[in-house]
Design a protein around this motif. Structure first.
Motif, mmCIF file in Angstrom:
data_model
loop_
_atom_site.group_PDB
_atom_site.id
_atom_site.type_symbol
_atom_site.label_atom_id
_atom_site.label_comp_id
_atom_site.label_asym_id
_atom_site.label_seq_id
_atom_site.Cartn_x
_atom_site.Cartn_y
_atom_site.Cartn_z
ATOM 1 N N PRO A 1 0.830 -1.211 0.000
ATOM 2 C CA PRO A 1 0.000 0.000 0.000
ATOM 3 C C PRO A 1 0.865 1.262 0.000
ATOM 4 O O PRO A 1 1.955 1.290 0.587
ATOM 5 C CB PRO A 1 -0.804 -0.114 1.307
ATOM 6 C CG PRO A 1 -0.777 -1.559 1.659
ATOM 7 C CD PRO A 1 0.516 -2.103 1.122
ATOM 8 N N ASP A 2 0.374 2.305 -0.641
ATOM 9 C CA ASP A 2 1.145 3.538 -0.801
ATOM 10 C C ASP A 2 1.590 4.149 0.523
ATOM 11 O O ASP A 2 2.729 4.600 0.645
ATOM 12 C CB ASP A 2 0.346 4.577 -1.605
ATOM 13 C CG ASP A 2 0.232 4.193 -3.066
ATOM 14 O OD1 ASP A 2 1.040 3.377 -3.550
ATOM 15 O OD2 ASP A 2 -0.678 4.721 -3.738
ATOM 16 N N ASP A 3 0.702 4.160 1.526
ATOM 17 C CA ASP A 3 1.079 4.778 2.796
ATOM 18 C C ASP A 3 2.176 3.977 3.498
ATOM 19 O O ASP A 3 3.082 4.539 4.103
ATOM 20 C CB ASP A 3 -0.132 4.977 3.709
ATOM 21 C CG ASP A 3 -0.896 3.702 4.024
ATOM 22 O OD1 ASP A 3 -0.729 2.686 3.314
ATOM 23 O OD2 ASP A 3 -1.696 3.720 4.982
ATOM 24 N N VAL A 4 2.136 2.667 3.375
ATOM 25 C CA VAL A 4 3.164 1.816 3.970
ATOM 26 C C VAL A 4 4.473 1.991 3.201
ATOM 27 O O VAL A 4 5.554 2.117 3.793
ATOM 28 C CB VAL A 4 2.722 0.339 3.986
ATOM 29 C CG1 VAL A 4 3.855 -0.570 4.437
ATOM 30 C CG2 VAL A 4 1.497 0.153 4.869
ATOM 31 N N LYS A 5 4.381 2.029 1.884
ATOM 32 C CA LYS A 5 5.577 2.216 1.053
ATOM 33 C C LYS A 5 6.240 3.565 1.370
ATOM 34 O O LYS A 5 7.458 3.665 1.479
ATOM 35 C CB LYS A 5 5.207 2.146 -0.428
ATOM 36 C CG LYS A 5 6.410 2.014 -1.334
ATOM 37 C CD LYS A 5 6.020 1.964 -2.793
ATOM 38 C CE LYS A 5 5.510 0.610 -3.178
ATOM 39 N NZ LYS A 5 5.338 0.455 -4.641
ATOM 40 N N HIS A 6 5.421 4.592 1.553
ATOM 41 C CA HIS A 6 5.945 5.912 1.908
ATOM 42 C C HIS A 6 6.731 5.839 3.222
ATOM 43 O O HIS A 6 7.812 6.405 3.355
ATOM 44 C CB HIS A 6 4.808 6.929 2.026
ATOM 45 C CG HIS A 6 5.267 8.309 2.341
ATOM 46 N ND1 HIS A 6 5.523 8.729 3.629
ATOM 47 C CD2 HIS A 6 5.548 9.360 1.532
ATOM 48 C CE1 HIS A 6 5.930 9.984 3.600
ATOM 49 N NE2 HIS A 6 5.950 10.387 2.343
ATOM 50 N N GLU A 7 6.184 5.119 4.209
ATOM 51 C CA GLU A 7 6.866 4.983 5.495
ATOM 52 C C GLU A 7 8.190 4.225 5.337
ATOM 53 O O GLU A 7 9.198 4.599 5.928
ATOM 54 C CB GLU A 7 5.970 4.276 6.514
ATOM 55 C CG GLU A 7 6.590 4.083 7.869
ATOM 56 C CD GLU A 7 6.852 5.370 8.632
ATOM 57 O OE1 GLU A 7 7.470 5.288 9.710
ATOM 58 O OE2 GLU A 7 6.472 6.470 8.174
ATOM 59 N N ILE A 8 8.197 3.200 4.523
ATOM 60 C CA ILE A 8 9.430 2.442 4.287
ATOM 61 C C ILE A 8 10.475 3.340 3.617
ATOM 62 O O ILE A 8 11.648 3.329 3.993
ATOM 63 C CB ILE A 8 9.150 1.168 3.462
ATOM 64 C CG1 ILE A 8 8.305 0.187 4.298
ATOM 65 C CG2 ILE A 8 10.453 0.518 3.012
ATOM 66 C CD1 ILE A 8 7.749 -0.986 3.510
ATOM 67 N N TYR A 9 10.045 4.156 2.656
ATOM 68 C CA TYR A 9 10.969 5.096 2.014
ATOM 69 C C TYR A 9 11.487 6.126 3.028
ATOM 70 O O TYR A 9 12.661 6.488 3.019
ATOM 71 C CB TYR A 9 10.295 5.823 0.859
ATOM 72 C CG TYR A 9 10.051 4.967 -0.357
ATOM 73 C CD1 TYR A 9 10.850 3.882 -0.673
ATOM 74 C CD2 TYR A 9 9.004 5.254 -1.231
ATOM 75 C CE1 TYR A 9 10.629 3.095 -1.793
ATOM 76 C CE2 TYR A 9 8.766 4.482 -2.363
ATOM 77 C CZ TYR A 9 9.584 3.409 -2.634
ATOM 78 O OH TYR A 9 9.354 2.652 -3.750
ATOM 79 N N ARG A 10 10.604 6.593 3.910
ATOM 80 C CA ARG A 10 11.002 7.559 4.938
ATOM 81 C C ARG A 10 12.052 6.943 5.865
ATOM 82 O O ARG A 10 13.047 7.573 6.204
ATOM 83 C CB ARG A 10 9.774 8.012 5.748
ATOM 84 C CG ARG A 10 10.039 9.165 6.691
ATOM 85 C CD ARG A 10 8.818 9.455 7.539
ATOM 86 N NE ARG A 10 8.636 8.490 8.579
ATOM 87 C CZ ARG A 10 9.287 8.479 9.744
ATOM 88 N NH1 ARG A 10 10.165 9.431 10.003
ATOM 89 N NH2 ARG A 10 9.071 7.560 10.658
ATOM 90 N N LEU A 11 11.841 5.696 6.232
ATOM 91 C CA LEU A 11 12.809 4.996 7.077
ATOM 92 C C LEU A 11 14.150 4.832 6.352
ATOM 93 O O LEU A 11 15.212 4.930 6.960
ATOM 94 C CB LEU A 11 12.258 3.631 7.511
ATOM 95 C CG LEU A 11 11.100 3.680 8.507
ATOM 96 C CD1 LEU A 11 10.465 2.311 8.660
ATOM 97 C CD2 LEU A 11 11.554 4.227 9.853
ATOM 98 N N ASN A 12 14.088 4.585 5.045
ATOM 99 C CA ASN A 12 15.334 4.451 4.272
ATOM 100 C C ASN A 12 16.123 5.767 4.234
ATOM 101 O O ASN A 12 17.351 5.750 4.229
ATOM 102 C CB ASN A 12 15.041 3.957 2.853
ATOM 103 C CG ASN A 12 14.744 2.485 2.833
ATOM 104 O OD1 ASN A 12 15.309 1.720 3.598
ATOM 105 N ND2 ASN A 12 13.853 2.064 1.957
ATOM 106 N N ILE A 13 15.421 6.885 4.206
ATOM 107 C CA ILE A 13 16.104 8.181 4.256
ATOM 108 C C ILE A 13 16.821 8.324 5.589
ATOM 109 O O ILE A 13 17.948 8.805 5.649
ATOM 110 C CB ILE A 13 15.085 9.339 4.051
ATOM 111 C CG1 ILE A 13 14.574 9.338 2.609
ATOM 112 C CG2 ILE A 13 15.733 10.679 4.378
ATOM 113 C CD1 ILE A 13 13.432 10.303 2.363
ATOM 114 N N LEU A 14 16.191 7.856 6.649
ATOM 115 C CA LEU A 14 16.800 7.896 7.971
ATOM 116 C C LEU A 14 18.110 7.111 7.993
ATOM 117 O O LEU A 14 19.090 7.536 8.603
ATOM 118 C CB LEU A 14 15.828 7.345 9.008
ATOM 119 C CG LEU A 14 16.340 7.230 10.439
ATOM 120 C CD1 LEU A 14 16.688 8.596 10.992
ATOM 121 C CD2 LEU A 14 15.309 6.552 11.313
#
Length: 188
Positions: free
Chosen positions: A172-185
């Motif tokens: 899901p897009d919202d979950v994918k967004h969170e995973i991408y946000r974590l990758n930036i971290l």
């Protein structure tokens, strides 16, 4: 730091009691951390401010009590659900320790531990197969933890409990967004 600079950093007026002023500043800093505990990208600038408040307090003759050591367990990674609960448990334990923090340097230690916990969580979600075209990721846009858990539990009902099994799934897009946000971290 001079005494006049310390007075400015603590917003101390002639009528203020030093102990009350420091206690209030510490309380406000704790409240801010509780409210923004998931905004780990902001921690470095907050750390600088807390260090200044610590130095200002000491410059004005305030003596802080000794702080307890902070220990968190590594995130358990047997399954996606286990990792989620382990991350959340560490987060809750760290925020719970704020009640025992007696100094601004103690708050810095809590922040650093929260950031470390987040890095472990981010490493768990470092999925190489998700390197497709990333959308614009808002670093302050954080998924609700219950929504994330709901998705994890949906996966579990399908027999998917390991991250490598997500490769051929539509996330899901919202979950994918969170995973991408974590990758930036992870890259910071």
């Amino acid at each position: 730091m001079t005494k006049s600079e310390a007075v400015i950093h603590l917003s101390l007026t002639n009528d203020d009691d030093l102990d009350d002023c420091i206690e209030m500043a510490l309380f406000k800093a704790k409240q801010d951390l509780i409210q923004k505990a998931d905004h780990v990208f902001l921690f470095p600038s907050k750390e600088k401010r807390l260090a200044l408040l610590q130095e200002a307090s000491i410059t004005l003759g305030y003596s802080f009590s000794e702080e307890n050591e902070i220990d968190i367990s590594p995130i358990a990674t047997e399954t996606i659900e286990t990792a989620f609960h382990s991350f959340q448990r560490n987060r809750a334990l760290l925020l719970g320790q704020l009640n025992h923090v007696k100094s601004f340097s103690g708050l810095i230690k809590i922040q650093q531990s929260i950031a470390s916990n987040y890095r472990q969580w981010a490493m768990f979600w470092d999925l190489q197969f998700l390197d497709d075209a990333k959308e614009e990721v808002k670093r302050t846009s954080i998924i609700d933890s219950m929504r994330f858990l709901q998705w994890i539990l949906e996966l579990k009902t399908k027999g998917i409990e390991q991250t490598h099994l997500l490769k051929d799934l539509t996330i899901p897009d919202d979950v994918k967004h969170e995973i991408y946000r974590l990758n930036i971290l992870l890259k910071k």
